[in-house]
Design a protein around this motif. Structure first.
Motif, mmCIF file in Angstrom:
data_model
loop_
_atom_site.group_PDB
_atom_site.id
_atom_site.type_symbol
_atom_site.label_atom_id
_atom_site.label_comp_id
_atom_site.label_asym_id
_atom_site.label_seq_id
_atom_site.Cartn_x
_atom_site.Cartn_y
_atom_site.Cartn_z
ATOM 1 N N PRO A 266 11.565 -14.700 -7.950
ATOM 2 C CA PRO A 266 12.048 -13.597 -7.137
ATOM 3 C C PRO A 266 13.321 -13.425 -6.745
ATOM 4 O O PRO A 266 13.919 -14.757 -6.481
ATOM 5 N N VAL A 267 13.882 -12.431 -6.772
ATOM 6 C CA VAL A 267 15.205 -12.420 -6.177
ATOM 7 C C VAL A 267 15.317 -11.515 -5.068
ATOM 8 O O VAL A 267 16.375 -11.140 -4.285
ATOM 9 N N SER A 268 14.222 -10.992 -4.605
ATOM 10 C CA SER A 268 13.642 -10.016 -3.723
ATOM 11 C C SER A 268 12.413 -10.116 -3.384
ATOM 12 O O SER A 268 11.517 -10.789 -4.189
ATOM 13 N N GLY A 269 11.774 -9.377 -2.278
ATOM 14 C CA GLY A 269 10.544 -9.478 -1.955
ATOM 15 C C GLY A 269 9.723 -10.829 -1.984
ATOM 16 O O GLY A 269 8.618 -11.019 -2.545
ATOM 17 N N PHE A 270 10.340 -11.546 -1.275
ATOM 18 C CA PHE A 270 9.835 -13.213 -1.498
ATOM 19 C C PHE A 270 8.536 -13.091 -0.762
ATOM 20 O O PHE A 270 7.718 -13.975 -1.155
ATOM 21 N N ASN A 271 8.129 -12.074 0.056
ATOM 22 C CA ASN A 271 6.937 -12.621 0.806
ATOM 23 C C ASN A 271 5.964 -11.199 0.355
ATOM 24 O O ASN A 271 5.128 -10.846 1.270
ATOM 25 N N THR A 272 6.346 -10.474 -0.411
ATOM 26 C CA THR A 272 5.589 -9.254 -0.805
ATOM 27 C C THR A 272 4.038 -9.791 -1.237
ATOM 28 O O THR A 272 3.854 -10.797 -1.849
ATOM 29 N N GLY A 273 3.329 -8.677 -0.889
ATOM 30 C CA GLY A 273 2.079 -8.874 -1.214
ATOM 31 C C GLY A 273 1.146 -9.839 -0.240
ATOM 32 O O GLY A 273 1.828 -9.751 1.124
ATOM 33 N N ALA B 249 19.109 -3.965 -1.981
ATOM 34 C CA ALA B 249 19.945 -4.587 -0.900
ATOM 35 C C ALA B 249 19.847 -6.289 -0.842
ATOM 36 O O ALA B 249 20.804 -6.783 -0.932
ATOM 37 N N GLN B 250 18.683 -6.344 -0.874
ATOM 38 C CA GLN B 250 18.150 -7.873 -0.694
ATOM 39 C C GLN B 250 18.581 -8.532 -1.800
ATOM 40 O O GLN B 250 19.253 -9.884 -1.770
ATOM 41 N N ALA B 251 18.724 -8.248 -3.179
ATOM 42 C CA ALA B 251 19.077 -8.945 -4.377
ATOM 43 C C ALA B 251 20.861 -8.597 -4.584
ATOM 44 O O ALA B 251 21.031 -9.203 -5.578
ATOM 45 N N ASN C 187 1.134 -14.801 -1.082
ATOM 46 C CA ASN C 187 1.843 -13.671 -1.498
ATOM 47 C C ASN C 187 1.688 -13.409 -2.994
ATOM 48 O O ASN C 187 1.158 -14.153 -3.467
ATOM 49 N N MET C 188 2.533 -12.407 -3.376
ATOM 50 C CA MET C 188 2.168 -11.987 -4.897
ATOM 51 C C MET C 188 2.454 -13.108 -6.094
ATOM 52 O O MET C 188 1.909 -13.287 -6.995
ATOM 53 N N TRP C 189 3.697 -14.026 -5.303
ATOM 54 C CA TRP C 189 4.008 -14.935 -6.226
ATOM 55 C C TRP C 189 3.036 -16.042 -6.571
ATOM 56 O O TRP C 189 3.469 -16.961 -7.442
ATOM 57 N N SER D 145 4.461 -0.515 1.632
ATOM 58 C CA SER D 145 3.564 0.386 0.412
ATOM 59 C C SER D 145 3.492 -0.755 -0.773
ATOM 60 O O SER D 145 4.266 -1.603 -0.760
ATOM 61 N N PHE D 146 2.283 -0.205 -1.602
ATOM 62 C CA PHE D 146 2.159 -1.273 -2.717
ATOM 63 C C PHE D 146 3.253 -1.232 -3.659
ATOM 64 O O PHE D 146 3.448 -2.168 -4.299
ATOM 65 N N LYS D 147 4.133 -0.479 -3.311
ATOM 66 C CA LYS D 147 5.181 -0.205 -4.344
ATOM 67 C C LYS D 147 6.070 -1.373 -4.118
ATOM 68 O O LYS D 147 6.923 -1.809 -5.239
ATOM 69 N N ASP D 148 6.431 -2.309 -3.278
ATOM 70 C CA ASP D 148 6.896 -3.234 -3.126
ATOM 71 C C ASP D 148 6.600 -4.249 -3.994
ATOM 72 O O ASP D 148 7.452 -5.298 -4.718
ATOM 73 N N ARG D 149 5.331 -4.351 -4.549
ATOM 74 C CA ARG D 149 4.920 -5.219 -5.606
ATOM 75 C C ARG D 149 5.410 -5.050 -6.882
ATOM 76 O O ARG D 149 5.993 -5.975 -7.737
ATOM 77 N N VAL D 150 5.580 -3.759 -7.241
ATOM 78 C CA VAL D 150 6.099 -3.295 -8.670
ATOM 79 C C VAL D 150 7.695 -3.680 -8.731
ATOM 80 O O VAL D 150 8.225 -3.782 -9.689
#
Ligand SMILES: *Cc1c(COP(=O)(O)O)cnc(C)c1O
Ligand SMILES: [Zn+2]
Length: 413
Positions: free
Chosen positions: A70-77, A147-149, A57-59, A109-114
């Motif tokens: 990360p504090v959210s989007g732990f699996n993003t990317g 919400a996640q954070a 993932n992105m991390w 969408s790719f916006k999850d990355r930013v």
């Protein structure tokens, strides 16, 4: 305040350095600020081996992001790069690839990355409320990841957005506000709000950090191609940030010695004819981006009339030996259908812009078909059903009696 490898901000024009803060323009010349890294430290920590040992993932590239925790989007990317064999065969491009962020989590969408990067920053800066000016996808992602954070979210959008983009924001409990105007009006208002209130607006006062998240798409593409930068990248542009960060990603990998090849990637920008400030400039071989006052296109998620990074995006396309073009709404729909029918991938209207622009440029002979070309597909088709449910876009399904003879009457095979 600084993390181990991201050590502050620097003006893109005059080079003045700033400590980490929720600011996005230089006080001397109002030029955008960029995150500064300690590349010697990055080089020690980030190797092909350390990357490979981490989850996909992105991390896994966290030393090249402004936040490492990360504090959210732990699996993003970690989205797929498909070798688009069917599409490639149809168009005569054997080395054609589709990077598909339509399945990026949590909001497709790719916006999850930013957003994953900027929400972590917002938390570090002590904001309890985050917000954004959005054309839709950013709204979805800020709402979900706030919400996640455990942060509150205030989301401002132009009043005419797709139903799915609205529901996909409100479901997370975010406060959604529709502004009577276009995106540029929303953005201007958000700049005033950022000056006045204690809100971390991800694409305004947190923009320098936010933008860095886009690089992860480029890192993934290079790794997925076997540590190579592609010859061509085609990508749709809204504010023009993503395309610049894809280029930055390849250059950073090159600087760190992670690539097999020299970066000579040509960048090709795509826009809708109904909102084409950047491709209009590119086609004039100019970096003078003239704002579009009344954007009018089904590709609402990229309908930004006055793009913040338009100058840099136009320069990148021209200087890299690439280019750009824009396509009509009918061509956008054809582009969506083409990707779905050849590769089984359903993208939103913005992805249709990328597809249709690629086809247009390919037919004009702008590519060497044997080169490696990556189409960056940034969003999910389920979010822009409105455009497909217009009469005449998709066929009327026949309704039949539940009998074999009724089925046979259709003469399917
Ligand atoms: C926001 C967005 C883009 C482009 O983003 P910029 O970085 O502003 O150019 C592309 N595709 C989709 C689906 C988007 O939502
Ligand atoms: Zn400056």
């Amino acid at each position: 305040m600084s993390t181990a490898t991201a050590v502050g901000l620097r003006c893109r024009e005059c080079g003045t350095e700033y400590a980490d803060n929720p600011i996005n323009v230089c006080e001397h010349d109002f030029a955008p600020l960029e995150v500064v890294y300690d590349y010697d430290q990055v080089k020690r920590d980030l190797t092909r081996e350390s990357i490979a040992a981490r989850a996909f993932n992105m991390w896994r590239y966290r030393e090249l992001l402004p936040e490492q925790q990360p504090v959210s989007g732990f699996n993003t990317g970690g989205t797929p790069l498909y070798h688009a064999r069917n599409l490639g065969k149809k168009l005569g491009f054997p080395n054609l690839y589709v990077k598909f962020d339509g399945v990026c989590v949590p909001t497709l969408s790719f916006k999850d990355r930013v957003v994953a990067v900027s929400i972590a920053r917002a938390k570090r800066f002590g904001f309890d409320t985050v917000g954004c000016a959005s054309t839709g996808n950013l709204a979805n992602s800020v709402a979900a990841q706030a919400a996640q954070a455990g942060l509150k979210a205030v989301i401002l959008i132009p009043k005419s957005l797709e139903q799915a983009k609205i529901a996909n924001t409100q479901i997370y409990g975010a406060k959604l506000i529709k502004v009577d105007g276009h995106y540029d009006d929303v953005n201007r208002l958000c700049a005033e709000i950022a000056n006045d209130a204690r809100i971390g607006i991800v694409n305004v006062n947190l923009r320098a950090y936010y933008a860095e998240g886009s690089k992860s798409m480029g890192f993934e593409v290079a790794e997925q191609l076997g540590w190579r930068a592609p010859d061509n990248v085609v990508v749709c542009m809204a504010g023009g940030s993503l395309i610049n960060k894809l280029s930055k990603a390849f250059k950073e990998f090159e600087k760190l010695g992670l690539l097999e090849n020299e970066v000579k990637t040509r960048f090709w920008g795509a826009q809708a004819a109904g909102c084409n400030p950047i491709t209009d400039a590119i086609k004039r071989k100019s970096d003078l981006v003239k704002p579009v006052k009344e954007p009018n296109t089904i590709a609402r998620s990229i309908a930004i009339g006055n793009p913040a990074d338009g100058y840099f995006a136009a320069r990148l396309c021209l200087d890299s030996g690439g280019g750009g073009d824009d396509v009509t709404d009918a061509e956008i729909i054809d582009g969506m259908k083409l990707l779905a029918e050849t590769e089984g991938l359903f993208t939103e209207t913005a992805g249709g812009v990328t597809m249709a622009t690629f086809v247009k440029l390919a037919k004009a002979g702008r590519f060497d078909p044997n080169e490696t070309t990556v189409l960056c597909i940034t969003g999910q088709g389920l979010k822009t059903m409105d455009a497909l449910l217009e009469p005449g876009v998709l066929p009327q399904a026949p309704i039949i009696k539940p009998t074999l003879s009724a089925f046979k009457d259709l003469r399917i095979s």
